[in-house]
Structures are given as C-alpha cells and as structure tokens.
Design a protein around this motif. Structure first.
Motif, PDB file in Angstrom:
ATOM      1  N   PHE A  90      35.039  78.341  10.149  1.00  0.00           N
ATOM      2  CA  PHE A  90      36.130  77.368   9.985  1.00  0.00           C
ATOM      3  C   PHE A  90      35.566  75.987   9.652  1.00  0.00           C
ATOM      4  O   PHE A  90      35.992  75.320   8.702  1.00  0.00           O
ATOM      5  N   CYS A  91      34.615  75.531  10.471  1.00  0.00           N
ATOM      6  CA  CYS A  91      34.043  74.199  10.270  1.00  0.00           C
ATOM      7  C   CYS A  91      33.309  74.115   8.939  1.00  0.00           C
ATOM      8  O   CYS A  91      33.444  73.127   8.203  1.00  0.00           O
ATOM      9  N   ALA A  92      32.524  75.148   8.637  1.00  0.00           N
ATOM     10  CA  ALA A  92      31.754  75.128   7.394  1.00  0.00           C
ATOM     11  C   ALA A  92      32.656  75.126   6.171  1.00  0.00           C
ATOM     12  O   ALA A  92      32.377  74.427   5.186  1.00  0.00           O
ATOM     13  N   PHE A  93      33.743  75.893   6.213  1.00  0.00           N
ATOM     14  CA  PHE A  93      34.674  75.931   5.083  1.00  0.00           C
ATOM     15  C   PHE A  93      35.298  74.553   4.858  1.00  0.00           C
ATOM     16  O   PHE A  93      35.460  74.114   3.712  1.00  0.00           O
ATOM     17  N   GLY A  94      35.633  73.883   5.945  1.00  0.00           N
ATOM     18  CA  GLY A  94      36.204  72.543   5.815  1.00  0.00           C
ATOM     19  C   GLY A  94      35.235  71.560   5.194  1.00  0.00           C
ATOM     20  O   GLY A  94      35.603  70.774   4.306  1.00  0.00           O
ATOM     21  N   PHE A  95      33.976  71.588   5.622  1.00  0.00           N
ATOM     22  CA  PHE A  95      32.985  70.667   5.070  1.00  0.00           C
ATOM     23  C   PHE A  95      32.641  70.992   3.619  1.00  0.00           C
ATOM     24  O   PHE A  95      32.301  70.091   2.840  1.00  0.00           O
ATOM     25  N   ALA A  96      32.720  72.256   3.235  1.00  0.00           N
ATOM     26  CA  ALA A  96      32.286  72.661   1.901  1.00  0.00           C
ATOM     27  C   ALA A  96      33.398  72.616   0.868  1.00  0.00           C
ATOM     28  O   ALA A  96      33.145  72.270  -0.298  1.00  0.00           O
ATOM     29  N   ARG A  97      34.626  72.951   1.248  1.00  0.00           N
ATOM     30  CA  ARG A  97      35.680  73.154   0.248  1.00  0.00           C
ATOM     31  C   ARG A  97      36.809  72.125   0.310  1.00  0.00           C
ATOM     32  O   ARG A  97      37.582  72.022  -0.638  1.00  0.00           O
ATOM     33  N   LEU A  98      36.905  71.375   1.408  1.00  0.00           N
ATOM     34  CA  LEU A  98      37.993  70.410   1.547  1.00  0.00           C
ATOM     35  C   LEU A  98      37.495  69.000   1.301  1.00  0.00           C
ATOM     36  O   LEU A  98      36.309  68.704   1.462  1.00  0.00           O
ATOM     37  N   ARG A  99      38.399  68.141   0.911  1.00  0.00           N
ATOM     38  CA  ARG A  99      38.081  66.732   0.687  1.00  0.00           C
ATOM     39  C   ARG A  99      38.882  65.900   1.678  1.00  0.00           C
ATOM     40  O   ARG A  99      40.105  65.905   1.666  1.00  0.00           O
ATOM     41  N   PHE A 100      38.167  65.167   2.547  1.00  0.00           N
ATOM     42  CA  PHE A 100      38.834  64.302   3.524  1.00  0.00           C
ATOM     43  C   PHE A 100      37.916  63.109   3.806  1.00  0.00           C
ATOM     44  O   PHE A 100      36.706  63.164   3.538  1.00  0.00           O
ATOM     45  N   PRO A 101      38.482  61.998   4.307  1.00  0.00           N
ATOM     46  CA  PRO A 101      37.681  60.784   4.510  1.00  0.00           C
ATOM     47  C   PRO A 101      36.514  61.005   5.475  1.00  0.00           C
ATOM     48  O   PRO A 101      36.632  61.730   6.469  1.00  0.00           O
ATOM     49  N   TYR A 102      35.389  60.386   5.149  1.00  0.00           N
ATOM     50  CA  TYR A 102      34.181  60.406   5.983  1.00  0.00           C
ATOM     51  C   TYR A 102      33.661  61.828   6.212  1.00  0.00           C
ATOM     52  O   TYR A 102      33.068  62.122   7.256  1.00  0.00           O
ATOM     53  N   ARG A 103      33.867  62.692   5.247  1.00  0.00           N
ATOM     54  CA  ARG A 103      33.412  64.077   5.406  1.00  0.00           C
ATOM     55  C   ARG A 103      31.901  64.152   5.560  1.00  0.00           C
ATOM     56  O   ARG A 103      31.389  64.808   6.468  1.00  0.00           O
ATOM     57  N   ASN A 104      31.178  63.470   4.679  1.00  0.00           N
ATOM     58  CA  ASN A 104      29.713  63.518   4.738  1.00  0.00           C
ATOM     59  C   ASN A 104      29.175  62.860   5.997  1.00  0.00           C
ATOM     60  O   ASN A 104      28.166  63.303   6.562  1.00  0.00           O
ATOM     61  N   LEU A 105      29.843  61.797   6.451  1.00  0.00           N
ATOM     62  CA  LEU A 105      29.406  61.126   7.678  1.00  0.00           C
ATOM     63  C   LEU A 105      29.563  62.057   8.884  1.00  0.00           C
ATOM     64  O   LEU A 105      28.647  62.171   9.721  1.00  0.00           O
ATOM     65  N   ILE A 106      30.696  62.708   8.960  1.00  0.00           N
ATOM     66  CA  ILE A 106      30.940  63.619  10.082  1.00  0.00           C
ATOM     67  C   ILE A 106      29.960  64.789  10.040  1.00  0.00           C
ATOM     68  O   ILE A 106      29.419  65.212  11.068  1.00  0.00           O
ATOM     69  N   PHE A 107      29.713  65.287   8.826  1.00  0.00           N
ATOM     70  CA  PHE A 107      28.756  66.387   8.704  1.00  0.00           C
ATOM     71  C   PHE A 107      27.355  65.936   9.107  1.00  0.00           C
ATOM     72  O   PHE A 107      26.598  66.692   9.724  1.00  0.00           O
TER      73      PHE A 107
END
Length: 284
Positions: A90-107
C-alpha cells in the motif's frame, strides 16, 4: 590453456567443498539429535551415530509445551507476513504511482528510519506497549509489522511499482477501473517478484526473532519458538546434558525449528527465479 572440462571440474569441486563446510553445522545438529547417550559421551566426539534412535523427537513434546511454542510462532508469522506485505505494498504504491505534496520528503523520512539502531527505539517502544497493557501478548510482535511493513520493504516494492509503465494505469482508467482496481488487479500481479521477496524476508525475520519475544514475553504460555528453544536450555552445556535435558533432545527441537525455513527456501527459490525473469521482461 586450461580446458573447459577441467575448469568445470575445479569449479564443482570448490562448490562441493563449500557446500560441505556450510552444511556441516546442520548435519552435526541433525546427527546428534538421533544419538543415544553412549554416542553423546564419546571422546573424541563422533559425527554420525553408531545406533540411530528417535527417542529425543518424542520426548521433547513432554518436556516443554512445544506445540504451544509452534502455535504462537505460527500466529505471529501468519499475521506479520500477510499484514506486513500488504501494508508495505500500500505504502509503496502510493509513493510510486500517486502524486501528492511533499511525497519525496515523506519518502526520505521513511528511508531515514532505517538508520536508527534498534537499541535506540527499544525502550520507548516497550514503554508504549506497556502502557497499552500489551506485554505478555503477541500484539507487540505483530502490530509493528502489520501496519507499515518496514522501511526497507516499502523501498523495495516502490522500486518495483516505479518500473511499471504508466500506460497500464491510463488504459485501466479508460476502461473504467478505479485506483483500487489498478492497484490490486494490475500492479500487484506484475510486482509478484517483489512481493515474494518481501514475504520471505518478513517470514525469516519473524520466525527467527528472539529479541522481541525476550523483551515482551515472560509467561511460558505465550512463548514463541525462538524463546522456547532458549527455555529448553536452562543451564550451561556440560557433556551430553544441558540442564535437565539431553543434548539430543535440544538438537531435536532445533532441527524441527529449522524445517520450515528450509522448506520455504526450496519452494520459494523457483518462484524468485521465474519472477525475476518476468520483471526483467517488464523493464525492457
């Protein structure tokens, strides 16, 4: 110039010697579990028993609640593998396929948690579970893995999800698929190699976990297999007996504990290899 046949023979000889060296502790453990007291007391020690006896395998069930240890371990392993793999996906799919603010920072913050030594979080986590009255239950061994899956597993699956062409998502949306269908019916089957690796990793770490049960469990009825094996040896090794049990009984218990790990390795090996071929084709 060395011929290919000689090179192959030398290579196979080296592999055979390496296999014997690495397998010798396992062979020694299994062999001693079938030994009688006469063989256990022999000096110098013998590798293989002169007379095979399987009494140790029938006796360990009466010395300690071995079935209870296996049952508790099975519960922890099942929920950790299922929950840990799915939550990491679930988490990996969100980081890889979704676009949301501060995604790279959270990752990046998620990856930074891998740098924290386990000793740093051991006491705060224990205090948290103690306040929740979860000590002497299996919940502290299941919940952290069930919700989150681990930073490394999230990172690994994110790399698999990121390699999938976005055309698959667009085609699915045109056909009326929602985000859940894209995740469950398209991305998850294509990322089966990564899911297999994560599931095996969670299984191995959970099955062999000793520190977690040692910290949170003090009642024997809730012991896992790793902690139960430690409870089987209350004294220090001395000759052929260890405390109130014989070396053969302890080796029999350890041999039974190793069997699931060996079975998982042999059955999962082909899936890992075939899955790697599939993932390579997708990347190309």
């Amino acid at each position: 110039m060395r011929s290919p046949v000689k090179s192959s023979l030398v290579l196979y000889a080296l592999l055979l010697v390496s296999a014997v060296v690495f397998l010798f502790p396992l062979i020694w453990m299994v062999a001693r579990s079938f030994m009688g007291l006469d063989d256990l007391y022999k000096v110098p020690p013998v590798v293989f028993p002169t007379q095979f006896t399987a009494e140790a395998y029938s006796e360990i069930w009466t010395i300690k609640p071995f079935l209870s240890y296996i049952g508790n371990t099975g519960i922890v392993v099942f929920f950790s593998v299922v929950g840990g793999t799915l939550s990491a996906a679930f988490c990996a799919f969100g980081f890889a396929r979704l676009r949301f603010p501060y995604r790279n920072l959270i990752f990046g913050i998620v990856l930074a948690t891998m740098m924290l030594p386990g000793a740093v979080t051991m006491i705060p986590v224990y205090v948290l579970f103690s306040k929740l009255n979860w000590t002497n239950t299996l919940l502290p061994l299941i919940v952290p893995t069930f919700f989150g899956g681990g930073a490394f597993n999230i990172f690994l699956l994110r790399q698999f999800f990121a390699t999938l062409p976005h055309d698959f998502d667009e085609a699915a949306k045109i056909d009326g698929a929602n985000l859940w269908n894209i995740f469950w019916r398209i991305s998850m089957p294509l990322c089966r190699p990564g899911l297999t690796v994560v599931a095996i990793g969670v299984f191995m770490s959970t099955w062999n976990d000793f520190m977690g049960p040692l910290i949170y469990l003090s009642k024997e009825k809730s012991f896992t297999l790793a902690l139960g094996l430690y409870a089987l040896s209350p004294g220090e090794a001395g000759g052929a007996t260890i405390g109130s049990i014989t070396t053969a009984q302890l080796m029999a218990a350890c041999s039974l504990a190793v069997v699931p790990v060996i079975l998982v390795f042999f059955f999962a090996q082909k899936k890992l290899i075939s899955g790697t071929v599939v993932s390579t084709g997708i990347k190309g």
